[in-house]
Motif scaffolding. Structure first.
Motif, short mmCIF file in Angstrom:
data_model
loop_
_atom_site.label_atom_id
_atom_site.label_comp_id
_atom_site.label_asym_id
_atom_site.label_seq_id
_atom_site.Cartn_x
_atom_site.Cartn_y
_atom_site.Cartn_z
N ILE A 20 201.09 -27.80 42.55
CA ILE A 20 201.09 -26.47 43.02
C ILE A 20 199.72 -26.11 41.89
O ILE A 20 199.40 -26.46 40.78
CB ILE A 20 202.03 -25.58 42.22
N CYS A 21 198.95 -25.14 42.63
CA CYS A 21 197.65 -24.67 41.91
C CYS A 21 197.93 -23.54 41.33
O CYS A 21 198.64 -22.68 41.68
CB CYS A 21 196.69 -24.38 42.96
N PHE A 22 197.59 -23.40 39.91
CA PHE A 22 197.79 -22.18 39.07
C PHE A 22 196.31 -21.49 38.95
O PHE A 22 196.30 -20.78 37.95
CB PHE A 22 198.44 -22.46 37.98
N GLY A 23 195.47 -21.66 39.94
CA GLY A 23 194.14 -20.91 39.43
C GLY A 23 194.37 -19.66 39.87
O GLY A 23 193.45 -18.61 39.31
N CYS A 24 195.36 -18.88 40.29
CA CYS A 24 195.85 -17.47 40.47
C CYS A 24 197.34 -17.32 40.90
O CYS A 24 197.81 -18.24 40.84
CB CYS A 24 194.79 -16.86 41.52
N GLY A 25 197.66 -16.14 41.14
CA GLY A 25 199.05 -15.92 41.23
C GLY A 25 199.68 -16.59 42.78
O GLY A 25 200.84 -16.13 42.63
N CYS A 26 198.82 -16.90 43.50
CA CYS A 26 199.24 -17.36 44.94
C CYS A 26 200.21 -18.67 44.77
O CYS A 26 201.12 -18.97 45.65
CB CYS A 26 198.03 -17.54 45.73
N ASN A 27 199.94 -19.26 43.72
CA ASN A 27 200.52 -20.62 43.47
C ASN A 27 200.54 -21.63 44.99
O ASN A 27 201.55 -21.86 45.50
CB ASN A 27 202.09 -20.65 43.15
N CYS A 28 199.49 -21.79 45.46
CA CYS A 28 199.22 -22.69 46.60
C CYS A 28 199.75 -24.17 46.54
O CYS A 28 199.49 -24.78 45.25
CB CYS A 28 198.06 -22.71 46.95
N GLY A 29 200.41 -24.86 47.42
CA GLY A 29 200.86 -26.15 47.18
C GLY A 29 199.56 -26.91 47.52
O GLY A 29 198.98 -26.72 48.54
N SER A 54 196.21 -24.32 53.56
CA SER A 54 194.86 -24.01 53.23
C SER A 54 194.68 -24.13 51.77
O SER A 54 195.72 -24.18 50.91
CB SER A 54 194.65 -22.35 53.50
N LEU A 55 193.53 -24.22 51.18
CA LEU A 55 193.12 -24.23 49.77
C LEU A 55 191.89 -23.44 49.57
O LEU A 55 191.03 -23.58 50.60
CB LEU A 55 193.09 -25.51 49.05
N CYS A 56 191.79 -22.45 48.45
CA CYS A 56 190.55 -21.83 48.55
C CYS A 56 189.43 -22.76 47.59
O CYS A 56 189.84 -23.89 46.89
CB CYS A 56 190.45 -20.44 47.77
N SER A 57 188.25 -22.30 47.50
CA SER A 57 187.23 -23.09 46.86
C SER A 57 187.51 -23.36 45.34
O SER A 57 187.44 -24.28 44.83
CB SER A 57 185.81 -22.52 47.23
N LYS A 58 188.18 -22.18 44.81
CA LYS A 58 188.35 -22.24 43.33
C LYS A 58 189.58 -23.28 43.24
O LYS A 58 189.31 -24.14 42.19
CB LYS A 58 188.89 -20.87 43.03
N GLY A 59 190.42 -23.17 44.03
CA GLY A 59 191.58 -24.24 43.78
C GLY A 59 191.21 -25.53 44.19
O GLY A 59 191.47 -26.34 43.19
N ILE A 60 190.30 -25.96 44.82
CA ILE A 60 189.85 -27.10 45.14
C ILE A 60 188.92 -27.67 43.75
O ILE A 60 189.32 -28.85 43.57
CB ILE A 60 188.97 -27.15 46.46
N GLU A 164 193.51 -12.86 43.89
CA GLU A 164 194.77 -13.64 44.31
C GLU A 164 194.20 -14.20 45.75
O GLU A 164 194.30 -13.52 46.63
CB GLU A 164 195.82 -12.92 44.66
N VAL A 165 193.43 -15.06 45.66
CA VAL A 165 192.47 -15.62 46.80
C VAL A 165 193.43 -15.68 48.08
O VAL A 165 192.96 -15.24 49.27
CB VAL A 165 191.68 -16.84 46.67
N MET A 166 194.53 -16.51 48.10
CA MET A 166 195.15 -16.73 49.34
C MET A 166 195.88 -15.63 50.10
O MET A 166 195.93 -15.60 50.95
CB MET A 166 195.96 -17.91 49.16
N ALA A 167 196.13 -14.75 49.11
CA ALA A 167 196.61 -13.24 49.37
C ALA A 167 195.65 -12.43 50.59
O ALA A 167 196.02 -12.08 51.62
CB ALA A 167 196.68 -12.47 48.54
S1 SF4 Z 1 194.35 -19.18 46.37
FE1 SF4 Z 1 192.94 -20.78 45.41
S2 SF4 Z 1 193.08 -20.62 43.23
FE2 SF4 Z 1 194.81 -19.50 43.80
S3 SF4 Z 1 196.40 -20.64 43.79
FE3 SF4 Z 1 195.76 -20.91 46.05
S4 SF4 Z 1 194.15 -22.61 45.91
FE4 SF4 Z 1 194.69 -22.09 43.63
#
Ligand code: SF4
Length: 512
Positions: A20-29, A54-60, A164-167
């Motif tokens: 789980i990514c903790f780059g923001c509050g979306c917590n993407c898998g 999906s994943l955002c550039s920050k998460g990757i 909250e990028v994925m939002a």
């Molecule tokens: S939106 Fe980006 S930074 Fe936020 S949890 Fe998802 S991949 Fe990580």
């Protein structure tokens, strides 16, 4: 749920893990593909409902690049004789802590600390600070996936692409489904590009708009140049209350008008069933916020610090910090490391069991995906907790049930305002060339009218600091926007720290 049987990567791998990514509050898998224990590719996990692939550039960047970033601090470093650093081992770290972390201890936690760090910190001291906003109520009444079905979405000074990028994905889906989106903000960004109605206002007028909207919903008289607009939106809200959503950016809460926002939202929720989401870096655990930290630093005898709070300090406070015993846990050697006595490399969320608590949409848990680097520690490695339970998700009340008496601040509407907010690279992003390139420069951005009013052309002087001016029609009148995730020791293009630019310590909005 099982992994997809078809690899998402074309690269050669020998192991696959889910995280789980903790780059923001979306917590993407995410799904990480490993070769010889090293992540060689990451993909968004299609089975995770938060990001469905999906994943955002920050998460990757965080998941794949930051673990192996050559700029990471690799060993504990103890300051000796001014600016000389000596590499030390864990035993020396523990011995230094015993001898120096005493008296009135302050602990400053950043986004990459988890609930266990918080609990450990609580055992050490009551003085726990953070750069997040503390919300003693639920930050959101629904998940971003539920945004998609809202027919009316009102957004106040927020841009999920930067927080909250994925939002944003769910916002775009709501737009595709015909949602009526209204943005009230001091910048035109992604969210306003999807809005049916875009209202560009300087920050105090955004607050006024929200307060007057609450008045209009309650049938009270509104005295505002946008009265007609406000009454129309109030009417829509009354008509579509169950299908409506209000989204608020955390930057408004880093201002003297935090209580004004809480009060307006609380009143709205007490009379209408409108949903809400506060997006940004928020804490559901009790912490003292930045203004209090900056006020208290002088009175603390020793500090344990995560992240980079020195960016919020002026020159005097930097000197105060340098004179105290400061233990700094960090990924990169930033400005705070340069003020610390002992710098200890810490772990990323994918290198440990991580119980996130700084999230707009509820806390969550992830287990270790890759092996931690040698000589790196988290707080509980040094101050072990006897027993750790997987925490329950938040049982906090919704804002309307939060019992608190607070008073609003006066909203001064006249004058030009400085606004410090996020852009695509946040603090950690500036340590990766890839994400740094997304927003490599710190500029003072304003529209032509404001530049003319201030009499500036290429340079804006704030005290003894000079910032390059960029003219953009995407900024409200009487507003100067400056990205705040810059500081002096960044490797790919430094900037000026917010602490040198702002007079009201710990805030992100002030009158120029
Ligand atoms: S939106 Fe980006 S930074 Fe936020 S949890 Fe998802 S991949 Fe990580």
């Amino acid at each position: 749920m099982s992994y997809t049987s078809i690899p998402l990567t074309v690269k050669d791998f020998d192991d696959v893990r889910r995280g789980i990514c903790f780059g923001c509050g979306c917590n993407c898998g995410y799904i990480a593909y490993l070769k010889e224990k090293k992540i060689i590719d990451v993909y968004g996990d299609p089975l995770n409902p938060n990001n469905i692939g999906s994943l955002c550039s920050k998460g990757i960047t965080l998941c794949q690049q930051i673990p192996y970033n050559p700029l990471r601090v690799k060993n504990p470093l103890l300051r000796r004789n001014g600016n000389e650093w000596e590499q030390v081992g864990k035993e020396q770290v523990i011995a230094w802590i015993k001898g120096n972390i005493k008296g009135r201890v302050g602990i400053f936690l950043d986004r990459f600390t988890d609930l266990i760090d918080y609990k450990v910190a609580k055992r050490i001291t009551e003085n726990i600070y953070s750069d997040a906003v503390y919300l003693p109520f639920r930050a959101s009444s629904l998940s971003p996936q539920q945004w998609v079905n809202k027919k009316l979405i009102l957004m106040f000074e927020c841009e999920p692409v930067f927080s909250e990028v994925m939002a944003t994905r769910w916002l775009v889906d709501a737009f595709e489904k015909g949602s009526y989106i209204v943005t009230v903000s001091s910048r035109y960004t992604t969210a306003p590009s999807k809005a049916k109605k875009r209202i560009l206002l300087k920050p105090p007028l955004v607050i006024r708009f929200l307060e007057d909207l609450t008045k209009a919903v309650r049938g009270e008289i509104v005295n505002n140049p946008l009265k007609e607009e406000i009454e129309k939106i109030a009417e829509l809200l009354r008509f579509m209350e169950g299908s409506s959503l209000i989204v608020i950016g955390d930057v408004l809460l880093h201002s003297p008008w935090k209580n004004n926002v809480f009060k307006a939202l609380k009143k709205l929720r007490s009379i209408l069933k409108v949903d809400y989401s506060i997006v940004g870096d928020v804490s559901n655990q009790e912490i003292m916020e930045l203004p209090r930290f900056l006020e208290d630093v002088e009175k603390l005898d020793s500090l344990i610090v995560f992240g980079n709070p020195a960016v919020y300090m002026n020159e005097n406070l930097i000197q105060v910090l340098k004179e105290k015993p400061v233990l700094h846990f960090t990924l990169f050697p930033n400005l705070t490391s340069n003020c610390a006595s002992l710098v200890v490399p810490t772990l990323l969320f994918q290198e440990r069991d991580f119980f996130g608590y700084r999230s707009s949409f509820g806390s969550s848990f992830a287990s270790k995906v890759i092996d931690p680097p040698e000589n790196s520690f988290c707080l509980s490695d040094i101050f072990p907790l006897p027993h750790v339970e997987v925490p329950e998700n938040s049982s906090l009340p919704f804002i309307e049930h939060w019992e608190e008496n607070f008073s609003s601040a006066f909203v001064e509407e006249k004058g030009v305002y400085l606004l410090f907010d996020r852009v695509l690279s946040e603090e950690i992003g500036h340590w990766s060339l890839w994400t740094h390139e997304l927003s490599p420069q710190q500029e003072a951005i304003m529209n032509g009218k404001t530049a003319e009013k201030l009499g500036v052309k290429e340079i804006l002087n704030i005290g003894d600091i000079k910032l390059s001016v960029k003219i953009s029609s995407n900024i409200a009148d009487d507003t100067v926007f400056i990205p705040f995730s810059f500081e002096e020791t960044q490797p790919f293009g430094s900037g000026v720290r917010i602490g040198r630019l702002i007079k009201r310590k710990g805030y992100r909005i002030e009158k120029l």
